[in-house]
Design a protein around this motif. Structure first.
Motif, short mmCIF file in Angstrom:
data_model
loop_
_atom_site.label_atom_id
_atom_site.label_comp_id
_atom_site.label_asym_id
_atom_site.label_seq_id
_atom_site.Cartn_x
_atom_site.Cartn_y
_atom_site.Cartn_z
N ILE A 232 42.24 62.95 35.75
CA ILE A 232 42.02 63.77 34.55
C ILE A 232 40.66 64.44 34.62
O ILE A 232 39.76 63.97 35.31
N ILE B 166 46.99 64.92 21.28
CA ILE B 166 46.09 65.64 20.38
C ILE B 166 46.58 65.53 18.94
O ILE B 166 45.78 65.39 18.02
N ARG C 207 37.12 61.06 24.59
CA ARG C 207 36.87 62.31 25.30
C ARG C 207 38.15 63.13 25.28
O ARG C 207 39.25 62.58 25.40
N ARG C 208 38.03 64.43 25.17
CA ARG C 208 39.17 65.34 25.26
C ARG C 208 39.40 65.63 26.73
O ARG C 208 38.45 65.91 27.46
N CYS C 209 40.66 65.57 27.20
CA CYS C 209 40.97 65.65 28.62
C CYS C 209 42.16 66.55 28.89
O CYS C 209 42.89 66.92 27.99
N LYS C 210 42.34 66.82 30.19
CA LYS C 210 43.57 67.46 30.65
C LYS C 210 43.96 66.82 31.97
O LYS C 210 43.12 66.33 32.72
N LEU D 125 37.28 67.84 29.20
CA LEU D 125 37.07 69.19 28.71
C LEU D 125 35.72 69.28 28.03
O LEU D 125 35.29 68.33 27.35
N LYS E 118 48.72 68.62 28.84
CA LYS E 118 47.82 69.75 29.05
C LYS E 118 46.48 69.47 28.39
O LYS E 118 45.45 69.90 28.86
N GLU E 119 46.56 68.75 27.28
CA GLU E 119 45.35 68.37 26.55
C GLU E 119 45.66 67.12 25.74
O GLU E 119 46.66 67.05 25.04
N PHE E 120 44.80 66.09 25.88
CA PHE E 120 45.00 64.84 25.17
C PHE E 120 43.65 64.14 25.02
O PHE E 120 42.64 64.59 25.56
N ASP F 263 53.09 65.75 26.62
CA ASP F 263 52.30 66.96 26.80
C ASP F 263 50.90 66.55 27.23
O ASP F 263 50.11 66.09 26.40
N ARG G 126 32.88 69.98 25.47
CA ARG G 126 32.83 69.98 24.01
C ARG G 126 32.39 71.34 23.53
O ARG G 126 31.52 71.98 24.13
#
Length: 98
Positions: A84, A24, A70-73, A87, A56-58, A54, A89
């Motif tokens: 994955i 992130i 795309r934002r992922c975890k 997340l 948890k969120e990337f 990390d 939006r």
């Protein structure tokens, strides 16, 4: 939860698609292959180590320039493959009507 328990139907890529994982804050980036994808998540094959990152969120960068992402975890790790979840939006706030 195993890779077989899906929330939505997946599209599998026979040869994989070259994509990138990026922190992130932009401090790390890893090459990986997109194995399958759905509306809610994906499965990636990561060739290099993800230890210490990390996750948890990337960001999952779908282009080398980073214009499609795309934002992922991270959901699970199985050897060199990871599952994955995308997340949601954030929806822009509408001004209140008075």
């Amino acid at each position: 939860m195993s890779f077989g328990m899906r929330k939505s139907e997946r599209v599998r890529f026979e040869r994989g698609v070259q994509v990138y994982m990026m922190g992130i804050d932009g401090t790390w980036r890893r090459d990986c292959q997109l194995i399958d994808v759905s509306q809610t998540g994906a499965r990636l094959c990561v060739g290099s180590s993800i230890e210490g990152l990390d996750l948890k969120e990337f960001f999952l960068l779908l282009s080398s320039t980073g214009l499609a992402y795309r934002r992922c975890k991270l959901i699970r790790v199985m050897g060199d493959e990871i599952g994955i979840e995308f997340l949601a939006r954030e929806k822009p706030k509408r001004p209140s009507r008075k």
